[in-house]
Design a protein around this motif. Sequence first.
Motif, mmCIF file in Angstrom:
data_model
loop_
_atom_site.group_PDB
_atom_site.id
_atom_site.type_symbol
_atom_site.label_atom_id
_atom_site.label_comp_id
_atom_site.label_asym_id
_atom_site.label_seq_id
_atom_site.Cartn_x
_atom_site.Cartn_y
_atom_site.Cartn_z
ATOM 1 N N VAL A 18 0.758 -1.290 -0.110
ATOM 2 C CA VAL A 18 0.079 -0.047 -0.045
ATOM 3 C C VAL A 18 1.011 1.293 0.079
ATOM 4 O O VAL A 18 0.512 2.493 -0.387
ATOM 5 N N THR A 19 2.267 0.840 0.542
ATOM 6 C CA THR A 19 2.976 2.387 0.429
ATOM 7 C C THR A 19 3.532 2.558 -0.965
ATOM 8 O O THR A 19 3.677 3.639 -1.336
ATOM 9 N N THR A 34 -3.192 3.345 -4.148
ATOM 10 C CA THR A 34 -3.362 3.551 -2.689
ATOM 11 C C THR A 34 -3.134 4.985 -2.218
ATOM 12 O O THR A 34 -3.400 5.166 -1.089
ATOM 13 N N GLY A 35 -2.391 5.620 -3.089
ATOM 14 C CA GLY A 35 -2.090 7.003 -2.553
ATOM 15 C C GLY A 35 -0.654 7.119 -1.877
ATOM 16 O O GLY A 35 -0.516 8.076 -1.172
ATOM 17 N N GLY A 36 -0.121 5.901 -1.528
ATOM 18 C CA GLY A 36 1.372 5.823 -0.987
ATOM 19 C C GLY A 36 0.965 6.043 0.309
ATOM 20 O O GLY A 36 0.178 5.892 1.210
ATOM 21 N N THR A 37 2.032 6.746 0.937
ATOM 22 C CA THR A 37 2.106 7.163 2.250
ATOM 23 C C THR A 37 1.078 8.605 2.497
ATOM 24 O O THR A 37 0.466 8.855 3.734
ATOM 25 N N ALA A 38 0.606 9.073 1.615
ATOM 26 C CA ALA A 38 -0.494 9.932 1.804
ATOM 27 C C ALA A 38 -1.933 9.627 1.763
ATOM 28 O O ALA A 38 -2.610 10.370 2.415
ATOM 29 N N GLY A 39 -2.050 8.144 1.552
ATOM 30 C CA GLY A 39 -3.234 7.418 1.843
ATOM 31 C C GLY A 39 -4.449 8.047 0.823
ATOM 32 O O GLY A 39 -4.313 8.704 -0.101
ATOM 33 N N ILE A 40 -5.593 7.572 1.285
ATOM 34 C CA ILE A 40 -6.720 8.074 0.249
ATOM 35 C C ILE A 40 -7.732 8.838 1.147
ATOM 36 O O ILE A 40 -8.432 8.273 2.060
ATOM 37 N N PRO A 41 -7.760 10.235 0.881
ATOM 38 C CA PRO A 41 -8.593 11.147 1.793
ATOM 39 C C PRO A 41 -10.145 10.954 0.941
ATOM 40 O O PRO A 41 -10.354 10.643 -0.224
ATOM 41 N N GLY A 42 -10.765 11.717 1.843
ATOM 42 C CA GLY A 42 -12.322 12.268 1.274
ATOM 43 C C GLY A 42 -13.143 11.219 0.894
ATOM 44 O O GLY A 42 -13.945 10.990 -0.307
ATOM 45 N N LEU A 43 -13.242 10.127 1.824
ATOM 46 C CA LEU A 43 -14.439 8.906 1.775
ATOM 47 C C LEU A 43 -15.564 9.873 2.013
ATOM 48 O O LEU A 43 -15.841 10.304 2.587
ATOM 49 N N VAL A 65 -7.976 6.900 4.834
ATOM 50 C CA VAL A 65 -7.261 5.499 4.925
ATOM 51 C C VAL A 65 -5.714 5.810 4.668
ATOM 52 O O VAL A 65 -5.431 6.272 3.521
ATOM 53 N N GLY A 66 -4.821 5.321 5.535
ATOM 54 C CA GLY A 66 -3.423 5.404 5.365
ATOM 55 C C GLY A 66 -2.780 4.251 5.808
ATOM 56 O O GLY A 66 -3.350 3.514 6.709
ATOM 57 N N PRO A 67 -1.444 4.075 5.698
ATOM 58 C CA PRO A 67 -0.835 2.874 5.979
ATOM 59 C C PRO A 67 -0.418 2.893 7.472
ATOM 60 O O PRO A 67 -0.134 1.934 7.960
ATOM 61 N N SER A 68 -0.491 3.997 8.025
ATOM 62 C CA SER A 68 0.135 4.324 9.454
ATOM 63 C C SER A 68 -0.842 3.699 10.434
ATOM 64 O O SER A 68 -0.519 3.358 11.413
#
Length: 338
Positions: free
Chosen positions: A153-154, A160-169, A258-261
């Motif tokens: 996912v990173t 997946t947007g990498g470390t920035a993740g996917i905002p705005g669900l 959603v983010g990997p952290s």
Amino acid sequence: MQSVADTRARSRSVAPPSPIEPARPVPLWQRKDVVIPLAVLALLVAAPGFLNSYHIHVLTLILIYVPCALGQNLITGNSGQLSMGHAAFFGLGAYVVAILTVHYGWPAFPALVMAAAAAGVVGLMIGLPAIRISGDYLFLVTIGVNLVFLDVVTQWISVTGGTAGIPGLPMPSFLGIQVRTKAEYFYMALVVALLCLGLTLAITKARFGKMIEAVRDDPIAAASCGVSLTLVRVSVFVIGAAMAGLAGGVLAFFIGFVGPSDFNVQQSLLIFEMAILGGLGSVWGSIVGAALLVGLPEMLRFLQPYRLGLLGLVMILLMIYRPQGLLGSVKITNLIRK
């Protein structure tokens, strides 16, 4: 010397045994296993009416983690598989919901179904080879699965947007009713937690649940009785992973990001601790573990610098004095030795 007449007279004087009366069923309102859960459920349903927004937020998080703890306990406590990569399934469900709703505009319900299905399929893929290993070897393999998931996912930035993740669900909507407020998200998490709780209770009380415990306690004896070790272990892995994936989807909707952290190995450790603290092999212990390990850090915010240390100390004391957890019956040390 006793005469035959005396012996006959004595035998006639002995009263015949009274027939054993069948046990009377206990009324439902006198059964603690019925009254206490119903009372807790009634309190939860009424909670948004007397708790503030912050407490509802914490309760929602606890309910989201309940399916994860139930799935982890089903895999580790009931079937005896020492797995510690549950955050991978949790995160996979969250990413599936985020990708389907943000990139493809899917409605909430089918996205949640796909989240559970995707996590279940990955659970199947991991469970099949994992049956060849056990104990701490499986523990290490599942940690590796969590690390691989984080790497994917990173690095897969385009999806997946990498470390920035996917905002705005988007806000989820069910049968034309949009979930907007914290209270509505709370009820959404409550419904999902109840579905997973009902499924877990049905499994553990059914014949299949006895087969799962037989495989955990004595695999050789279970196999000699005709129980398929592969079918039981893989099925439990799939069900536990699917419940975590569904919970991940609810979390994604709840926080809108959603983010990997949020799905690292520390998260897997937290879910694993929920099952151990509450009690391995105990359905209700899973709920207690989730409530304590999500709610307790919030209550101990005034001890912010020492919270992790205190939780670690609690786990150490628990392993020394009650290795089967608060409500459990299975000692973690027995699983490690297998």
